[in-house]
Design a protein around this motif. Structure first.
Motif, PDB file in Angstrom:
ATOM      1  N   THR A  48       0.839  -1.215   0.000  1.00  0.00           N
ATOM      2  CA  THR A  48       0.000   0.000   0.000  1.00  0.00           C
ATOM      3  C   THR A  48       0.866   1.255   0.000  1.00  0.00           C
ATOM      4  O   THR A  48       0.540   2.252  -0.658  1.00  0.00           O
ATOM      5  CB  THR A  48      -0.931  -0.013   1.220  1.00  0.00           C
ATOM      6  OG1 THR A  48      -0.143  -0.116   2.424  1.00  0.00           O
ATOM      7  CG2 THR A  48      -1.874  -1.209   1.167  1.00  0.00           C
ATOM      8  N   ALA A  52       0.748   4.016  -2.917  1.00  0.00           N
ATOM      9  CA  ALA A  52       0.522   5.420  -2.546  1.00  0.00           C
ATOM     10  C   ALA A  52       1.669   6.300  -3.030  1.00  0.00           C
ATOM     11  O   ALA A  52       1.457   7.442  -3.476  1.00  0.00           O
ATOM     12  CB  ALA A  52       0.353   5.535  -1.036  1.00  0.00           C
ATOM     13  N   GLU A 102      -6.823  -2.609   1.212  1.00  0.00           N
ATOM     14  CA  GLU A 102      -5.681  -1.931   0.604  1.00  0.00           C
ATOM     15  C   GLU A 102      -6.083  -0.546   0.088  1.00  0.00           C
ATOM     16  O   GLU A 102      -5.309   0.428   0.191  1.00  0.00           O
ATOM     17  CB  GLU A 102      -5.110  -2.781  -0.525  1.00  0.00           C
ATOM     18  CG  GLU A 102      -4.358  -4.014  -0.028  1.00  0.00           C
ATOM     19  CD  GLU A 102      -3.898  -4.904  -1.171  1.00  0.00           C
ATOM     20  OE1 GLU A 102      -4.294  -4.615  -2.320  1.00  0.00           O
ATOM     21  OE2 GLU A 102      -3.153  -5.869  -0.909  1.00  0.00           O
ATOM     22  N   SER A 103      -7.269  -0.464  -0.489  1.00  0.00           N
ATOM     23  CA  SER A 103      -7.709   0.854  -0.984  1.00  0.00           C
ATOM     24  C   SER A 103      -7.852   1.849   0.158  1.00  0.00           C
ATOM     25  O   SER A 103      -7.515   3.037   0.027  1.00  0.00           O
ATOM     26  CB  SER A 103      -9.039   0.708  -1.737  1.00  0.00           C
ATOM     27  OG  SER A 103     -10.076   0.285  -0.856  1.00  0.00           O
ATOM     28  N   VAL A 106      -4.302   2.882   1.164  1.00  0.00           N
ATOM     29  CA  VAL A 106      -3.722   3.818   0.204  1.00  0.00           C
ATOM     30  C   VAL A 106      -4.317   5.214   0.395  1.00  0.00           C
ATOM     31  O   VAL A 106      -3.608   6.242   0.385  1.00  0.00           O
ATOM     32  CB  VAL A 106      -3.951   3.303  -1.229  1.00  0.00           C
ATOM     33  CG1 VAL A 106      -3.565   4.383  -2.252  1.00  0.00           C
ATOM     34  CG2 VAL A 106      -3.144   2.036  -1.466  1.00  0.00           C
TER      35      VAL A 106
END
Length: 455
Positions: A48, A52, A102-103, A106
């Motif tokens: 992540t 990012a 994970e989203s 991020v």
């Protein structure tokens, strides 16, 4: 202490040595990988954080530099699929909790009002795409399918198999299978190349000087040390054969010369006028003649197989029994099946004549019984009702010139301790064996076992 705990056979010792060597090697390799595996011990950047960082870099780059930046990313991190679209991509609802988490991770690493969502994959792209709205316009689409997990080190490859992998395909199982396959190959090679020649050599050495076996030298096979040992055993056997041959020639020559002297003594005894003195001299001469005859029979028991042929053992035993029965002894033979053996007719007659003669000196009745043992053996029992032989003396009684205990003592007129020795030598010469057994309620059984031959 260690020697007593280890295997006694050479094959077991070689196996233990190979296993110990392989286990030690494997342990050293694993420890070395664990200590020297820099990748396994260094900090792994979370995926992540990696995603990012890419989004921040693209967002911060000037609009006219985005295409160049994407080319640089494609060259530096080919496992990351990065695309930029001006229009908003269609969002998708996925049941992938990991991708959802994970989203969120991020988004937490970006600016405060960052918009991060799961999007449909570009045409021809990999599934599992995160989309982020850029502050200078456009949307960055990053596929994280190819890097869900950080690169794996050798050490973690052993401890962390892929989820769903069958047990027999796990790294540890495959490593164990390979280990045992390699060990098996090494053990089979050691057994066939080192142990087998030693076993054959031991059997060959035990057979010598069994006159029933071939006198050919044993083939030199195996490692150099085994070949040298085989060569030494062959030389030793040749020397022993020479010594036996020389001994036989000397004894035969002495016996022949003494026979000549005995013949002259017989002639001179006739000239003695006193009857008692002549009778005593004749008895002594007869005793000397009998002793020489037994010695010659003992030497002939070591002869070769020149006169071997198929022998009807029933005819031999019946003839021997009839000879003693004609002399007034109670000798009963139970047979008549006409079993055939491969051997010398003369030697077989000598064997059973000696056994019956020895039995009638100490018993009132003698019985001879014959029966097959399986399909390849023949058992002949010569049984008497005499006093028998103590168990402690049964082994020694087969030695030359050894007589039995008082219950079985042979007088100077009936034997010289060579009968059973001659029997054993001739029977072993024919590939058989002989043993002494107790008979109930009293008596002795001399059991002769010979290999049976198809008629």
């Amino acid at each position: 202490m260690v020697a007593r705990l280890g295997p006694d056979r050479l094959a077991g010792q070689i196996t233990l040595l190979i296993l110990g060597a392989i286990v030690t090697f494997q342990t050293i390799v694993l420890v070395a990988f664990h200590l020297l595996d820099v990748e396994g011990r260094r900090h792994i950047v979370d995926q992540t954080d990696f995603v990012a960082s890419i989004i921040l870099a693209v967002d911060a780059a000037p609009l006219d530099a985005r295409r160049h930046l994407l080319d640089e990313f494609a060259h530096a991190v080919p496992f990351a699929n990065i695309h930029i679209r001006q229009e908003r991509p269609a969002s998708v609802d996925l049941d992938d909790r990991e991708l959802t988490n994970e989203s969120r991770a991020v988004k937490s690493d970006l600016w405060a009002d960052a918009e991060v969502f799961a999007a449909s994959a570009p045409e021809g792209g990999a599934p599992g795409v995160l989309a982020a709205a850029l502050r200078k316009g456009g949307y960055a689409l990053i596929s994280i399918y190819q890097h869900r997990k950080p690169p794996r080190s050798v050490w973690r490859w052993f401890w962390e198999p892929e989820p769903g992998t069958p047990f027999f395909l796990t790294p540890w199982a495959l490593s164990a299978i390979l280990f045992f396959l390699c060990t098996t190959v090494l053990v089979v090679w050691a057994s066939d190349g080192i142990v087998a020649p030693l076993v054959r050599l031991a059997r060959h050495a035990e057979q010598f000087p069994d006159r029933g076996e071939s006198d050919d030298l044993f083939a030199e096979r195996g490692p150099m040390e085994v070949r040298e040992l085989t060569r030494a055993v062959n030389r030793m056997q040749e020397r022993i054969r020479s010594m036996i041959a020389a001994r036989s020639r000397v004894l035969a020559a002495v016996s022949h010369d003494l026979k000549t002297i005995i013949t002259r003594l017989n002639l001179r005894t006739d000239l003695v006028s006193e009857p008692d003195l002549r009778a005593r001299m004749m008895r002594d001469i007869s005793l000397m003649d009998a002793m020489l005859r037994k010695n010659l029979e003992h030497l002939r028991a070591e002869s070769d197989r020149a006169d071997y042929s198929l022998v009807d053992i029933d005819s031999v035993l019946q003839t021997v029994a009839d000879q003693f029965a004609d002399l007034g002894y109670r000798v009963n033979y139970r047979g008549g099946a006409h079993y055939m053996i491969l051997g010398s007719l003369t030697e077989m007659q000598r064997v059973f004549t000696n056994l019956v003669e020895n039995a009638i000196h100490h018993a009132g009745a003698v019985e001879i019984d014959v029966r097959p043992i399986g399909e390849e053996g023949l058992q002949i029992d010569v049984m008497d009702d005499g006093p028998g032989i103590p168990d402690s003396d049964k082994a020694a009684i087969f030695e030359p010139f050894v007589r039995g205990e008082p219950g079985r003592t042979i007088s100077n007129h009936t034997g010289f301790g060579l009968g059973l020795s001659i029997v054993r030598a001739l029977v072993e010469h024919h590939g058989g064996g002989v043993e002494l057994l107790d008979r109930e309620p009293h008596g002795l059984i001399v059991r002769v076992v010979l290999p049976l031959q198809d008629g």
